[in-house]
Design a protein around this motif. Structure first.
Motif, PDB file in Angstrom:
ATOM      1  N   THR A 138       0.853  -1.190   0.000  1.00 35.56           N
ATOM      2  CA  THR A 138       0.000   0.000   0.000  1.00 35.56           C
ATOM      3  C   THR A 138       0.887   1.236   0.000  1.00 35.56           C
ATOM      4  O   THR A 138       2.105   1.145   0.158  1.00 35.56           O
ATOM      5  N   ALA A 139       0.262   2.411  -0.148  1.00 43.30           N
ATOM      6  CA  ALA A 139       1.013   3.674  -0.151  1.00 43.30           C
ATOM      7  C   ALA A 139       1.677   3.929   1.200  1.00 43.30           C
ATOM      8  O   ALA A 139       2.755   4.520   1.269  1.00 43.30           O
ATOM      9  N   ASN A 140       1.030   3.491   2.289  1.00 38.26           N
ATOM     10  CA  ASN A 140       1.585   3.703   3.629  1.00 38.26           C
ATOM     11  C   ASN A 140       1.547   2.378   4.389  1.00 38.26           C
ATOM     12  O   ASN A 140       0.621   2.123   5.174  1.00 38.26           O
ATOM     13  N   PRO A 141       2.548   1.515   4.167  1.00 33.05           N
ATOM     14  CA  PRO A 141       2.505   0.186   4.780  1.00 33.05           C
ATOM     15  C   PRO A 141       2.508   0.206   6.309  1.00 33.05           C
ATOM     16  O   PRO A 141       1.894  -0.653   6.936  1.00 33.05           O
ATOM     17  N   ARG A 142       3.140   1.184   6.929  1.00 34.01           N
ATOM     18  CA  ARG A 142       3.146   1.274   8.405  1.00 34.01           C
ATOM     19  C   ARG A 142       1.735   1.513   8.918  1.00 34.01           C
ATOM     20  O   ARG A 142       1.295   0.869   9.884  1.00 34.01           O
ATOM     21  N   ALA A 143       1.007   2.428   8.280  1.00 38.35           N
ATOM     22  CA  ALA A 143      -0.380   2.696   8.691  1.00 38.35           C
ATOM     23  C   ALA A 143      -1.263   1.476   8.420  1.00 38.35           C
ATOM     24  O   ALA A 143      -2.140   1.144   9.229  1.00 38.35           O
ATOM     25  N   THR A 144      -1.014   0.792   7.305  1.00 37.96           N
ATOM     26  CA  THR A 144      -1.772  -0.419   6.992  1.00 37.96           C
ATOM     27  C   THR A 144      -1.527  -1.487   8.046  1.00 37.96           C
ATOM     28  O   THR A 144      -2.472  -2.141   8.512  1.00 37.96           O
ATOM     29  N   LEU A 145      -0.262  -1.667   8.428  1.00 37.81           N
ATOM     30  CA  LEU A 145       0.070  -2.637   9.462  1.00 37.81           C
ATOM     31  C   LEU A 145      -0.642  -2.287  10.771  1.00 37.81           C
ATOM     32  O   LEU A 145      -1.179  -3.171  11.451  1.00 37.81           O
ATOM     33  N   ALA A 146      -0.666  -1.005  11.115  1.00 34.29           N
ATOM     34  CA  ALA A 146      -1.340  -0.573  12.348  1.00 34.29           C
ATOM     35  C   ALA A 146      -2.836  -0.889  12.298  1.00 34.29           C
ATOM     36  O   ALA A 146      -3.415  -1.331  13.297  1.00 34.29           O
ATOM     37  N   GLU A 147      -3.474  -0.689  11.127  1.00 35.56           N
ATOM     38  CA  GLU A 147      -4.898  -0.999  10.975  1.00 35.56           C
ATOM     39  C   GLU A 147      -5.145  -2.502  11.120  1.00 35.56           C
ATOM     40  O   GLU A 147      -6.084  -2.918  11.796  1.00 35.56           O
ATOM     41  N   ILE A 148      -4.310  -3.304  10.463  1.00 36.25           N
ATOM     42  CA  ILE A 148      -4.443  -4.755  10.534  1.00 36.25           C
ATOM     43  C   ILE A 148      -4.254  -5.217  11.978  1.00 36.25           C
ATOM     44  O   ILE A 148      -5.019  -6.033  12.491  1.00 36.25           O
ATOM     45  N   TYR A 149      -3.244  -4.671  12.638  1.00 37.01           N
ATOM     46  CA  TYR A 149      -2.942  -5.022  14.034  1.00 37.01           C
ATOM     47  C   TYR A 149      -4.147  -4.731  14.930  1.00 37.01           C
ATOM     48  O   TYR A 149      -4.575  -5.591  15.708  1.00 37.01           O
ATOM     49  N   ALA A 150      -4.698  -3.526  14.798  1.00 35.31           N
ATOM     50  CA  ALA A 150      -5.842  -3.130  15.639  1.00 35.31           C
ATOM     51  C   ALA A 150      -7.045  -4.045  15.406  1.00 35.31           C
ATOM     52  O   ALA A 150      -7.756  -4.404  16.350  1.00 35.31           O
ATOM     53  N   ALA A 151      -7.258  -4.451  14.165  1.00 36.99           N
ATOM     54  CA  ALA A 151      -8.404  -5.304  13.849  1.00 36.99           C
ATOM     55  C   ALA A 151      -8.201  -6.741  14.326  1.00 36.99           C
ATOM     56  O   ALA A 151      -9.156  -7.409  14.730  1.00 36.99           O
ATOM     57  N   ARG A 152      -6.953  -7.223  14.289  1.00 40.08           N
ATOM     58  CA  ARG A 152      -6.707  -8.638  14.556  1.00 40.08           C
ATOM     59  C   ARG A 152      -6.415  -8.987  16.012  1.00 40.08           C
ATOM     60  O   ARG A 152      -6.697 -10.106  16.432  1.00 40.08           O
ATOM     61  N   VAL A 153      -5.849  -8.071  16.771  1.00 42.25           N
ATOM     62  CA  VAL A 153      -5.455  -8.392  18.152  1.00 42.25           C
ATOM     63  C   VAL A 153      -6.610  -8.961  18.977  1.00 42.25           C
ATOM     64  O   VAL A 153      -6.421  -9.943  19.699  1.00 42.25           O
ATOM     65  N   PRO A 154      -7.837  -8.407  18.884  1.00 47.49           N
ATOM     66  CA  PRO A 154      -8.925  -9.005  19.680  1.00 47.49           C
ATOM     67  C   PRO A 154      -9.191 -10.470  19.321  1.00 47.49           C
ATOM     68  O   PRO A 154      -9.588 -11.261  20.181  1.00 47.49           O
TER      69      PRO A 154
END
Length: 195
Positions: A138-154
């Motif tokens: 993606t254009a901003n892989p760090r932000a994408t990783l943060a979104e994925i992390y927030a969605a998956r941790v629960p």
């Protein structure tokens, strides 16, 4: 052979009674720690992504590009189910595998899930220079990783066992942590033997 031995894989001073399934984010160490854990316990190492790649004769990023993520996830569920049925050992799964309710139920029924719980900064340090992560193209892989992390941790928090990953721990030290956690929290999965 006793009934107990038939239900266990015995090696390296341990008896493994159920498949240990490594779950967690990309970069958490599922493959590296899983491979070293299998070696330590003297049991087979299985990797769902590697099995999918071998069957398709394509890499995971190529499968994502050609067939899309839903197709890949369906194949992933089939492969995880087959691996849980066929052989007892250590199974490393892709980062998204544990998100599917069917996979979580199957893993709980036939094995034990171990969440390698690494924080976002550690994960970013490990994946930022790799182009093998299709979800981070993606254009901003760090932000994408943060979104994925927030969605998956629960969802990862639903794992049977959690082992915290720290930046200064070696692979062998992580294996020590996983073994100690399984021995104390899940003696129905792993026990020490006299061998």
């Amino acid at each position: 052979m006793s009934e107990n031995q038939q239900d266990s894989v015995v090696g390296a001073g341990f008896a493994l009674k159920k498949t240990v399934v490594m779950v967690g984010m990309m970069g958490a160490g599922k493959t590296a720690v899983g491979r070293a854990l299998a070696l330590r316990l003297g049991v087979p190492f299985l990797d769902s992504d590697a099995e999918i790649e071998a069957a398709a004769n394509m890499t995971v990023p190529e499968i994502f590009e050609r067939d899309g993520e839903p197709f890949f996830r369906a194949k992933e569920t089939q492969v995880i189910s087959r691996l849980l049925d066929e052989e007892r050992g250590i199974l490393s799964t892709g980062g998204g595998a544990f998100l599917a309710r069917e996979n979580r139920a199957n893993i709980t029924a036939h094995g034990v899930s171990v969440w390698l719980n690494a924080d976002l900064d550690l994960l970013w340090q490990r994946v930022r220079h790799k182009d093998t992560r299709p979800l981070l193209r993606t254009a901003n892989p760090r932000a994408t990783l943060a979104e994925i992390y927030a969605a998956r941790v629960p969802l990862y928090a639903m794992a049977d066992v959690s082992v915290v990953s720290l930046p200064d721990l070696s692979i062998d030290e992580m294996v020590d942590r996983v073994v100690a956690t399984l021995l104390t929290q899940r003696p129905d999965v792993l026990e020490k033997t006299d061998a």
